[in-house]
Write a protein that holds these residues in place. Structure first.
Motif, PDB file in Angstrom:
ATOM      1  N   ARG A 141      -8.551   2.687   3.992  1.00  0.00           N
ATOM      2  CA  ARG A 141      -8.286   1.284   4.318  1.00  0.00           C
ATOM      3  C   ARG A 141      -8.811   0.895   5.690  1.00  0.00           C
ATOM      4  O   ARG A 141      -8.429  -0.127   6.244  1.00  0.00           O
ATOM      5  CB  ARG A 141      -6.786   1.004   4.188  1.00  0.00           C
TER       6      ARG A 141
ATOM      7  N   TYR B  29       0.817  -1.225   0.000  1.00  0.00           N
ATOM      8  CA  TYR B  29       0.000   0.000   0.000  1.00  0.00           C
ATOM      9  C   TYR B  29       0.849   1.272   0.000  1.00  0.00           C
ATOM     10  O   TYR B  29       0.469   2.284   0.599  1.00  0.00           O
ATOM     11  CB  TYR B  29      -0.951   0.007   1.195  1.00  0.00           C
TER      12      TYR B  29
ATOM     13  N   HIS C  86       1.807   1.629   3.708  1.00  0.00           N
ATOM     14  CA  HIS C  86       0.795   2.692   3.812  1.00  0.00           C
ATOM     15  C   HIS C  86       1.404   4.087   3.775  1.00  0.00           C
ATOM     16  O   HIS C  86       0.770   5.054   4.225  1.00  0.00           O
ATOM     17  CB  HIS C  86      -0.035   2.546   5.093  1.00  0.00           C
TER      18      HIS C  86
END
Length: 257
Positions: free
Chosen positions: A196, A141, A159
Motif C-alpha cells: 500500500r 485494510y 492495516h
C-alpha cells in the motif's frame, strides 16, 4: 429464475441477477449490477450497494442474536464492490447502534458470521469461518485469517493482520501482525504496508514506536508520553497514540518470546 420470492416494495437496481430459490423481502434495497446466487435470503432492513457478489445460501439482515433485541427497527448497510461468499451470515443492528455497517471493496469468505451493530471498514478480508460477536469495529485494510473468534466490543486497527485460529479478546492496534496464543504483537504487517505504498522510512518509524509500546516501556501511559515527546508528529504516530488511549478493552501484549 425458479421459485424466487421478491417483495413488492423491494427496490432492485438495474442489471441485477438473482439466482434460483432466493428470497428478497419488502424492505430491501439492492444497487445496480449486483449478482445474487441461489438460495440467498436478503431480509427486511438490508441495503446493498452496487457491483456486489452474494453467493449461495448467504443470509443478510437476519435478526440480531442478542436476547436484548426486542424487534426494534434496525438495518444492515452494505457498500459497493463487496464479495460475500457461501453461507455467510450478517445480522442487522439493535437499539445500541441501530445498524450493522459493511463498507466497500471487502471480501467476506464462506461461513463467516458478523454480529449485530458491527462496523467493517473498506478493503478488508474476513477469512472463512471467522466468528465476530456484536459491536466489533474493524478498520480499513484489515485481514482476519480463518477460524478466528472475536469478542464483542473489540476494535481492530487499520492495516493489521490476524493469524488463523486466533482468539481476539483485546484490541489490536493498527499496522501490526497479531499471532500466537495468547494473541500478541509479533511485528509490523510489512507485506501489507509495502503493498500500500508505505516507504522504508515510515516502516522504521512505526517499528520504533511499537518497540517503545511493547518492549521498552512496561507502563503504557509512560510509553505514549515518551513517544509524544521524542517522535516527530505524523498521522501514523497520532493514530497509534489515539487508538491505544481510546481502547476500553486494552490492547494485546507484546511478543512473549
Amino acid at each position: 429464475m425458479k421459485n424466487v420470492i421478491i417483495g413488492k416494495k423491494a427496490s432492485i437496481g438495474m442489471n441485477v441477477r438473482i439466482g434460483n430459490f432466493t428470497t428478497i423481502e419488502n424492505d430491501v434495497v439492492i444497487g445496480d449490477n449486483t449478482w445474487i446466487g441461489n438460495n440467498v435470503n436478503i431480509l427486511n432492513g438490508t441495503r446493498i450497494g452496487e457491483n456486489c457478489q452474494i453467493y449461495s445460501s448467504a443470509v443478510l439482515g437476519g435478526n440480531p442474536q442478542d436476547l436484548k433485541y426486542n424487534n426494534e427497527y434496525s438495518t444492515l448497510e452494505i457498500g459497493n464492490n463487496n464479495i460475500i461468499r457461501e453461507f455467510v451470515t450478517i445480522n442487522k443492528g439493535t437499539k445500541s447502534k441501530q445498524k450493522t455497517v459493511i463498507g466497500s471493496d471487502n471480501l467476506i469468505m464462506s461461513n463467516a458470521h458478523i454480529g449485530h451493530d458491527c462496523f467493517i471498514g473498506n478493503h478488508c478480508i474476513i477469512g472463512f469461518s471467522v466468528g465476530m460477536a456484536g459491536e466489533v469495529i474493524v478498520c480499513d485494510y484489515v485481514n482476519i485469517s480463518g477460524l478466528t473468534a472475536i469478542h464483542q466490543f473489540s476494535v481492530i486497527g487499520e492495516h493489521s493482520i490476524i493469524s488463523g485460529i486466533s482468539r481476539v479478546v483485546k484490541d489490536i492496534p493498527p499496522y501490526i501482525v497479531a499471532a500466537r496464543e495468547p494473541l500478541s504483537y509479533v511485528g509490523l504487517n510489512l507485506v501489507g504496508l509495502k503493498r500500500r505504498g508505505f516507504e522504508t522510512e515510515k516502516l522504521n518509524e512505526l517499528k520504533e514506536i511499537y518497540r517503545i509500546v511493547f518492549q521498552q516501556k512496561r507502563n503504557t501511559t509512560l510509553a505514549l508520553e515518551f513517544i509524544e515527546k521524542h517522535f516527530k508528529q505524523t498521522i501514523e504516530r497520532d493514530k497509534i497514540i489515539d487508538f491505544i488511549r481510546n481502547s476500553t478493552r486494552g490492547i494485546i501484549k507484546g511478543n512473549q518470546e
